[in-house]
Enzyme design. Structure first.
Site, short mmCIF file in Angstrom:
data_model
loop_
_atom_site.label_atom_id
_atom_site.label_comp_id
_atom_site.label_asym_id
_atom_site.label_seq_id
_atom_site.Cartn_x
_atom_site.Cartn_y
_atom_site.Cartn_z
N ARG A 1 0.83 -1.21 0.00
CA ARG A 1 0.00 0.00 0.00
C ARG A 1 0.86 1.27 0.00
O ARG A 1 0.52 2.27 0.61
CB ARG A 1 -0.97 0.01 1.18
N SER B 1 -11.70 -0.85 2.44
CA SER B 1 -10.98 -1.55 3.51
C SER B 1 -10.22 -0.53 4.35
O SER B 1 -9.43 0.25 3.83
CB SER B 1 -10.01 -2.56 2.90
N GLU C 1 -5.24 1.83 6.49
CA GLU C 1 -4.93 1.89 5.05
C GLU C 1 -5.57 3.13 4.46
O GLU C 1 -5.04 3.74 3.54
CB GLU C 1 -5.48 0.63 4.37
#
Length: 297
Positions: A171, A221, A291
């Site tokens: 990420r 998410s 995230e």
């Protein structure tokens, strides 16, 4: 400054003091001083250069799908690239401008019988955001298929990074550190069986619909996957599904998502995130790292 921007760029799509909640997937976010939708790369370059010239803070977004804008909004210029959407195919390469929806890129690849991006078929973000975050799902990830990315530097120059130069991680990509603006990306794919490609995409989309709370606004998410664990399972095992602050709730359908039940504020989201982190750390000694990006000032 308001008069200056509109006077200098009278034909550009620029609006003042607009709530960002109108444009984010979470449906939260206070007003931005300015919002700009460039119709071309030339417009983007001109406005970014001027913003730097007058020290106006700039935040560049695509589909605003994996972020939370604070209720205070953004003191500066927010640029949405959602009108820069051209997608082209040349042999095994698919090139897309940063504002193109990742879903549209996967569809275009499938139409040409190119395989590699099926995992991204239902991801709601833009190409720029996907490269920026090194998005991934179902065993696939941007860095495995990205050939190169074009960026706009703070000084208004265009440069191209090859895959290896982007320092991809989980990420993460180099542009998170440099502050450059991703304007286009090229993916290298392989010829495949068109029927199988469409079938795989349909399968992934069905799984998403069954498992993810697509019926509610959300930021996707919320947490990165902690080493040796799955964030959603930790949250579920902590008994946090259904935990609610204001209008923000840990999804009862998928514990890795926080949904907006209709009246959530960014403060509600942040409070839920903090409680989840605290509870999981206390019960399992695992620190969940967001995230999702939390932006604004």
């Amino acid at each position: 400054m308001a008069v200056t921007l509109t006077n200098i760029f009278p034909s550009y799509d620029i609006k003042a003091n607009v709530p960002l909640a109108n444009y984010t997937n979470t449906r939260v976010g206070g007003p931005a001083d300015w919002i700009f939708w460039p119709k071309s790369l030339a417009e983007l370059k001109a406005v970014v250069a001027y913003a730097h010239q007058i020290d106006l803070p700039v935040l560049v977004l695509g589909n605003a799908s994996n972020l939370i804008i604070t209720d205070d909004g953004y003191r500066g210029l927010v640029i949405f690239l959602t009108q820069l959407t051209r997608i082209t195919v040349s042999e095994h390469a698919v090139t897309a401008l940063a504002g193109a929806a990742l879903i549209d890129v996967t569809t275009k690849a499938a139409e040409y019988g190119l395989t590699g991006l099926e995992w991204a078929a239902g991801i709601p973000g833009s190409v720029g955001g996907a490269v920026y975050m090194n998005a991934g799902a179902y065993g696939g990830q941007v860095d495995a298929y990205l050939e190169s990315a074009d960026v706009l530097t703070a000084t208004g120059e265009l440069k191209t990074y090859q895959n290896a130069e982007l320092a991809f991680g989980y990420r993460h990509s180099k542009v998170q550190d440099t502050g450059e603006v991703i304007v286009a990306a090229t993916f290298h794919l392989e010829p495949g069986n068109a029927t199988q490609i469409w079938s795989t995409m349909e399968e992934f989309n069905t799984r998403r619909a069954q498992k993810q709370p697509l019926e509610y606004p959300s930021c996707g998410s919320v947490f990165k996957r902690p080493a040796g664990h799955f964030a959603g399972k930790l949250i579920m095992d902590a008994g946090l599904q259904g935990f609610t602050v204001g209008g923000a709730q840990v999804s009862r359908k998928h514990a890795g998502f926080i949904v907006n039940l209709g009246s959530a504020t960014s403060a509600d989201y942040v409070a839920v995130i903090a409680h989840v982190q605290e509870t999981v750390a206390k019960q399992f000694a695992v620190q969940l790292e967001p995230e999702v990006r939390i932006l604004g000032h």
